[in-house]
Design an enzyme around this catalytic site. Structure first.
Site, PDB file in Angstrom:
ATOM      1  N   HIS A  13      -5.275  44.377-128.639  1.00 57.17           N
ATOM      2  CA  HIS A  13      -6.414  43.505-128.351  1.00 57.17           C
ATOM      3  C   HIS A  13      -7.451  44.228-127.514  1.00 57.17           C
ATOM      4  CE1 HIS A  13      -3.782  42.521-124.772  1.00 57.17           C
ATOM      5  NE2 HIS A  13      -4.937  42.516-124.142  1.00 57.17           N
ATOM      6  N   GLU A  37      -9.157  39.017-125.859  1.00 57.67           N
ATOM      7  CA  GLU A  37      -8.810  38.406-124.584  1.00 57.67           C
ATOM      8  C   GLU A  37     -10.096  38.253-123.780  1.00 57.67           C
ATOM      9  OE1 GLU A  37      -6.310  40.901-122.117  1.00 57.67           O
ATOM     10  OE2 GLU A  37      -5.792  39.253-120.784  1.00 57.67           O
ATOM     11  N   HIS A  69     -10.636  46.047-120.812  1.00 54.68           N
ATOM     12  CA  HIS A  69      -9.628  47.014-121.250  1.00 54.68           C
ATOM     13  C   HIS A  69      -9.410  46.940-122.756  1.00 54.68           C
ATOM     14  CE1 HIS A  69      -7.122  43.404-120.153  1.00 54.68           C
ATOM     15  NE2 HIS A  69      -6.490  43.689-121.290  1.00 54.68           N
TER      16      HIS A  69
HETATM   17 CO    CO Z   1      -5.010  42.467-121.994  1.00 57.40          CO
END
Ligand code: CO
Length: 134
Positions: A79, A130, A7
């Protein structure tokens, strides 16, 4: 080592307004909000055919995205999340390469119920990364 883009996360000042915009203006499939007290955020996931968008809004006084929104009051990309097969192997390899893992260095359970880690943005071209075990 990294796999799919899981994502792209966008910090937003108004989660309801951002969700409505994605649902109505952009015509996307928008999931209901989830509180993530361990991460200090409320998240909304948006399903796209090839990835997801994660809208983030602060939850609680110590939210780690509060400072980001103070600097970016209109919101902004916060992020990117890449999938890895084995998060501990990935962490150890990155640490050996000199990358900084945020927090204790131990994976936390993320918004999808899977272990996640964050890598210091200064080590990755100014981009917070991440990692999520797929
Ligand atoms: Co995230």
């Amino acid at each position: 080592m990294i796999g799919r883009l899981n994502h792209v996360a966008i910090a937003v000042p108004d989660l309801a307004a951002a969700s409505a915009q994605y649902r109505t203006t952009l015509g996307a499939v928008v999931r209901p909000p989830q509180d993530e007290p361990d991460h200090g955020v409320t998240v909304v996931f948006i399903d796209l055919p090839n990835t997801k968008i994660e809208l983030l809004c602060p939850l609680g006084a110590d939210s780690p995205i509060r400072g980001f929104l103070d600097k970016n009051p209109a919101g902004g990309i916060h992020h990117l999340c890449y999938e890895v097969d084995d998060i501990l192997t990935a962490r150890d390899r990155l640490k050996a390469e000199g990358a900084r893992v945020l927090g204790s260095g131990e994976p936390k359970i993320g918004a999808h119920g899977k272990p996640v880690l964050f890598l210091h943005p200064k080590d990755f071209n100014g981009c917070l990364i991440e990692l999520e075990q797929a």
